[in-house]
Scaffold this active site. Structure first.
Site, PDB file in Angstrom:
ATOM      1  N   HIS A 100      11.058  24.072  33.084  1.00  0.00           N
ATOM      2  CA  HIS A 100      11.207  25.220  32.170  1.00  0.00           C
ATOM      3  C   HIS A 100      11.938  24.805  30.894  1.00  0.00           C
ATOM      4  CE1 HIS A 100       9.699  28.785  34.172  1.00  0.00           C
ATOM      5  NE2 HIS A 100      10.399  28.552  35.273  1.00  0.00           N
TER       6      HIS A 100
ATOM      7  N   GLN B  47      13.665  31.742  30.366  1.00  0.00           N
ATOM      8  CA  GLN B  47      13.201  32.912  31.112  1.00  0.00           C
ATOM      9  C   GLN B  47      13.945  34.187  30.749  1.00  0.00           C
ATOM     10  OE1 GLN B  47      13.396  30.594  34.975  1.00  0.00           O
ATOM     11  NE2 GLN B  47      11.612  31.869  35.361  1.00  0.00           N
TER      12      GLN B  47
ATOM     13  N   HIS C  33      11.735  22.230  39.089  1.00  0.00           N
ATOM     14  CA  HIS C  33      11.103  23.436  38.542  1.00  0.00           C
ATOM     15  C   HIS C  33      11.876  23.939  37.317  1.00  0.00           C
ATOM     16  CE1 HIS C  33       8.899  27.417  39.229  1.00  0.00           C
ATOM     17  NE2 HIS C  33       9.853  27.752  38.367  1.00  0.00           N
ATOM     18  N   GLU C  34      13.204  24.015  37.443  1.00  0.00           N
ATOM     19  CA  GLU C  34      14.005  24.559  36.330  1.00  0.00           C
ATOM     20  C   GLU C  34      14.020  23.623  35.124  1.00  0.00           C
ATOM     21  OE1 GLU C  34      14.537  27.585  36.465  1.00  0.00           O
ATOM     22  OE2 GLU C  34      14.189  27.721  38.621  1.00  0.00           O
TER      23      GLU C  34
ATOM     24  N   GLY D 166      16.715  29.994  41.203  1.00  0.00           N
ATOM     25  CA  GLY D 166      16.946  29.274  39.956  1.00  0.00           C
ATOM     26  C   GLY D 166      16.450  30.087  38.779  1.00  0.00           C
TER      27      GLY D 166
ATOM     28  N   CYS E 227       7.876  31.685  41.013  1.00  0.00           N
ATOM     29  CA  CYS E 227       8.582  31.623  39.718  1.00  0.00           C
ATOM     30  C   CYS E 227       8.832  33.052  39.260  1.00  0.00           C
ATOM     31  CB  CYS E 227       7.727  30.882  38.695  1.00  0.00           C
ATOM     32  SG  CYS E 227       8.495  30.803  37.056  1.00  0.00           S
ATOM     33  N   LEU E 228      10.054  33.347  38.857  1.00  0.00           N
ATOM     34  CA  LEU E 228      10.386  34.716  38.445  1.00  0.00           C
ATOM     35  C   LEU E 228       9.597  35.153  37.209  1.00  0.00           C
ATOM     36  CD1 LEU E 228      14.267  34.735  39.048  1.00  0.00           C
ATOM     37  CD2 LEU E 228      12.490  35.781  40.465  1.00  0.00           C
TER      38      LEU E 228
END
Ligand SMILES: [Zn+2]
Length: 193
Positions: free
Chosen positions: A153, A50, A149-150, A45, A107-108
């Site tokens: 963000h 991000q 999670h997304e 994701g 997480c990226l």
């Protein structure tokens, strides 16, 4: 186009995404860039923040991840999540269940950091589609976790915000390494063994 991924603690990661109006060519390009960047980084994701854009747009793809199953329902019927991947979330609205499950998560924007995070077991999702319609579904397992999670963000919230004060203290040094753009030494040692 693959774009650089913004790492903690860039201020853009704390920005609440503006709602998307018309699906313009700029929004289409943003969606394409999100997919290109997510795939290049082998993520499941990625949210607009991000890659430096504060808009309510995120992408998800859990295809092929067998060891952490995903669940999906449409109008209460169980469906195969893979038939609905990849997913684009635009101005998503969530109704998460109160029951929570704890599982590991990365997480990226936090390279090398894996945390145990408690999240709702299942979440009802209503989102706009890139074609301009709406799509409603329920998600659980890895897909549910990815959606939660997304969408965090998109609201300027990060997975570390779910930790207790004590758990947050325990990763304070790790966060300092990430802020400086350096690898976390402990994690490297683990990978070598
Ligand atoms: Zn993330």
């Amino acid at each position: 186009m693959i774009r650089p991924i913004v790492h903690y603690d860039a201020p853009i990661l704390r920005a609440k995404g503006k709602e998307v109006g018309k699906i313009t060519s700029e929004i289409e390009s943003l969606i394409t860039d999100l997919f290109d960047t997510m795939r290049a980084a082998h993520g499941v994701g990625l949210a607009a923040q991000q890659i430096g854009v504060a808009l309510q747009v995120a992408v998800i793809d859990v295809t092929g991840i067998k060891e952490r199953p995903s669940k999906m329902w449409i109008k209460g019927n169980v469906v195969n999540p893979e038939e609905h991947m990849p997913l684009v979330l635009i101005n998503p609205v969530l109704k998460p269940t109160k029951t929570k499950v704890t599982s590991h998560e990365g997480c990226l924007s936090f390279p090398d950091l894996t945390l145990d995070i408690a999240r709702s077991q299942r979440v009802a999702v209503k989102t706009r589609t890139r074609e301009g319609g709406t799509f409603e579904f329920d998600a659980g397992g890895l897909l549910g976790r990815a959606v939660l999670h997304e969408v965090d963000h998109l609201n300027g919230k990060l997975f570390i915000d779910h930790l207790s004060a004590e758990d947050r203290r325990a990763i304070r040094e790790d966060l300092e390494y990430i802020k400086r753009g350096e690898p976390i030494p402990r994690k490297m040692a683990e990978n070598e063994s």
